[in-house]
Write an enzyme that holds these catalytic residues in place. Structure first.
Site, PDB file in Angstrom:
ATOM      1  N   TYR A 163       0.806  -1.364   0.170  1.00  0.00           N
ATOM      2  CA  TYR A 163       0.033  -0.210   0.033  1.00  0.00           C
ATOM      3  C   TYR A 163       0.556   1.238  -0.011  1.00  0.00           C
ATOM      4  CZ  TYR A 163      -3.645   3.185   1.403  1.00  0.00           C
ATOM      5  OH  TYR A 163      -4.584   4.414   1.406  1.00  0.00           O
ATOM      6  N   LYS A 188       1.492   4.049  -3.098  1.00  0.00           N
ATOM      7  CA  LYS A 188       0.894   5.076  -3.026  1.00  0.00           C
ATOM      8  C   LYS A 188       2.208   6.069  -3.352  1.00  0.00           C
ATOM      9  CE  LYS A 188      -3.259   4.978  -2.061  1.00  0.00           C
ATOM     10  NZ  LYS A 188      -4.313   5.532  -3.007  1.00  0.00           N
ATOM     11  N   ARG A 235     -10.463  -1.546  10.176  1.00  0.00           N
ATOM     12  CA  ARG A 235     -10.042  -0.418  11.258  1.00  0.00           C
ATOM     13  C   ARG A 235     -10.603  -0.468  12.376  1.00  0.00           C
ATOM     14  NH1 ARG A 235      -8.376   3.543   6.106  1.00  0.00           N
ATOM     15  NH2 ARG A 235     -10.419   2.648   5.262  1.00  0.00           N
TER      16      ARG A 235
END
Length: 347
Positions: free
Chosen positions: A181, A185, A222
């Site tokens: 991730y 990015k 989360r």
């Protein structure tokens, strides 16, 4: 015609009340990727609400998603394909639009640890190949390009900087599970800047931190989604850590309004931190969630470190948002108010 639930309607009205040059969108073709996701879906809802409130806007909204059914589920009050044109494809494939868009908002990527740990290859490709495909599309019409990045690009914060500015980068082990991730990015941001430098594409980057609100999935993985699921199911809450890690939680309408500030007022080739500055510990968050629900739930804490596969790179720290403040944006919705709105939207 269906209408959004009252909480969402208030949020959308609040966004459109902001003194931004919304007329710049009139008559434009706008492509939003990741439209069945949390933030991407909210962007589509704002654009559709703009069309409903101001019919003269005549905005053409194209919503890219990989699954039509998930797009319907995410946007149940919108008329598809009447108000919003679905574009069902993978973002890594050449875009199937006949008319190149004037504006591209790239929000397609797994974002929660639960998702990107299951789909690391999909995550890397959405942020690398997907971004490159969309930037090539932007070149066809010199479209404005807004990329939704993440605070994960700042790495492990080895210097323990409490207020993280746009140049405060730390290291990242590219072989850790979460690197799929954060590193992709970073690469996507580099691609955005490269297309700006070489081809003059108007690229802008939003680095988003810890967004929550109506529309988030209960199985997101989360902390705030797990707590919400427990409260809604009337379960006792158990934290698998001492709850001391802190996060700056930004309500989704504030986040999306910040994105439009960057889209309208940002400088091409620049990145902007977008998030709350007030940090809250996970333990405080759990207590606030219980209080917002008006319950007397039991909260238990196990004082040990979390043993998952992808812990956050840092236990605390928030953005320096001076750069986006200069565009006229600052978060407005407090965590207490935001949690109440989140719960009301799910009841």
């Amino acid at each position: 015609m269906n209408t959004p639930d009252p909480i969402l309607a208030e949020d959308l009205a609040g966004i459109l009340d902001a003194p931004l040059p919304w007329e710049q969108l009139y008559g434009r073709h706008v492509l939003v990727t990741g439209a069945s996701g949390f933030i991407g879906g909210h962007i589509v809802e704002v654009l559709a609400w703009l069309n409903r409130c101001f019919p003269q806007a005549n905005l053409r909204i194209h919503a890219m998603a990989r699954n039509l059914e998930k797009l319907y589920q995410r946007l149940p009050w919108l008329d598809l394909p009447g108000e919003v044109t679905p574009l069902i494809q993978d973002v890594t494939q050449p875009c199937g639009l006949d008319t190149p868009p004037d504006i591209i908002i790239h929000a397609a990527s797994p974002a929660s640890p639960r998702d990107y740990l299951k789909r690391p290859v999909d995550t890397v490709l959405a942020n690398s190949s997907g971004t490159q495909q969309l930037l090539e599309l932007a070149c066809r019409k010199q479209a404005r390009f807004l990329f939704l990045s993440s605070g994960a690009v700042y790495g492990d914060n080895s210097l323990q900087i409490d207020v993280i500015g746009e140049t405060d980068f730390g290291g990242e082990d590219p072989l850790t599970p979460r690197a799929c991730y954060s590193e992709s990015k970073r690469l996507a941001e580099t691609l955005c800047h490269a297309y700006h430098a070489q081809y003059g594409i108007d690229t802008r980057i939003a680095r988003i931190s810890h967004c929550y609100g109506p529309g988030m999935r209960l199985d997101d993985g989360r902390a705030i989604a797990d707590l919400l699921a427990d409260v809604l199911a009337d379960r006792d809450i158990r934290l698998d850590s001492d709850g001391s890690a802190s996060r700056p939680f930004c309500y989704v309408s504030d986040t999306v309004l910040g994105l439009f500030h960057i889209l309208f007022r940002g400088e091409p080739g620049n990145a902007y931190n977008l998030g709350e500055t007030q940090e809250t510990t996970i333990l405080e968050l759990a207590e606030k969630m219980i209080a917002a629900a008006g319950k007397c739930g039991h909260l238990s804490v196990r004082a040990q470190a979390w043993s998952g596969l992808a812990p956050a790179a840092r236990s605390s720290g928030h953005f320096n948002i001076n750069k986006i403040r200069a565009l006229g944006w600052a978060p407005q919705i407090s965590l207490d108010v935001g949690l109440r709105r989140l719960l009301q939207a799910h009841l």
